[in-house]
Design an enzyme around this catalytic site. Structure first.
Site: not given
Ligand code: ADP
Length: 164
Positions: A43, A133, A95, A17
């Protein structure tokens, strides 16, 4: 004024992130990291909204990003919140394979809700591709080492959560 809204659950924020935030900041004049207080029944966050906001704020402050970055919680429908905050773009990280289907559908629906707000995707860098996460929590829960995936303070917060 280009305002990028980066929405997510950030439960907790990872180095993946943070990389998207650093790189996305080059595309905008201001960024709003919007942390979902209401991510739906599928979630159930480990950290409270307040904890997730505080952790993200602290980690972003360490990066010395040259634009204003606001970190806030939100409960509304994403596109309603984006309109309310005058966002000009939604920022998302992508990803390989795993994110595509979900992001494709979400972007399509959001475009119908408001065609003036573009969704911009940044591809995850190689070294962050596999970081989520969800798996960070799973590894930490079972006592594994997550120091490559999250900053030190987040690692400690995870440890504390699972030993409470
Ligand atoms: P959501 O519940 O919206 O999926 P996340 O916190 O899991 O929330 O992710 C928020 C954003 O960050 C999403 O666009 C997700 O694809 C991106 N993201 C999460 N992990 C990574 C990573 N390792 N590299 C790039 N983007 C990421």
């Amino acid at each position: 004024m280009k305002i990028a809204l980066y929405p997510g659950t950030f439960d907790p924020i990872t180095v993946g992130h943070l990389d998207i935030i650093k790189r996305g900041a080059k595309l905008a004049d201001k960024m709003i990291v919007a942390i979902s207080g209401n991510p739906g029944p599928a979630k159930k966050p480990l950290f409270t909204l307040e904890e997730r906001v505080t952790m993200a704020r602290a980690e972003i402050d360490k990066l010395n990003i040259p634009i204003e970055i606001e970190v806030t919680g939100f409960d509304d429908l994403l596109m309603h919140y984006a309109e309310k905050r005058d966002a000009t773009m939604i920022l998302r990280g992508l990803r390989a394979l795993s994110d595509f289907d979900y992001e494709f559908q979400m972007t399509g629906m959001n475009h119908h809700l408001n065609p003036n707000i573009e969704t911009v995707f940044l591809m995850s860098q190689d070294q962050y591709q596999f970081i989520s996460s969800r798996f960070v929590k799973e590894i930490a829960r079972l006592g594994g080492d997550v120091s490559k995936f999250v900053p030190e303070d987040i690692k400690n917060a995870l440890h504390q959560k699972f030993t409470e």
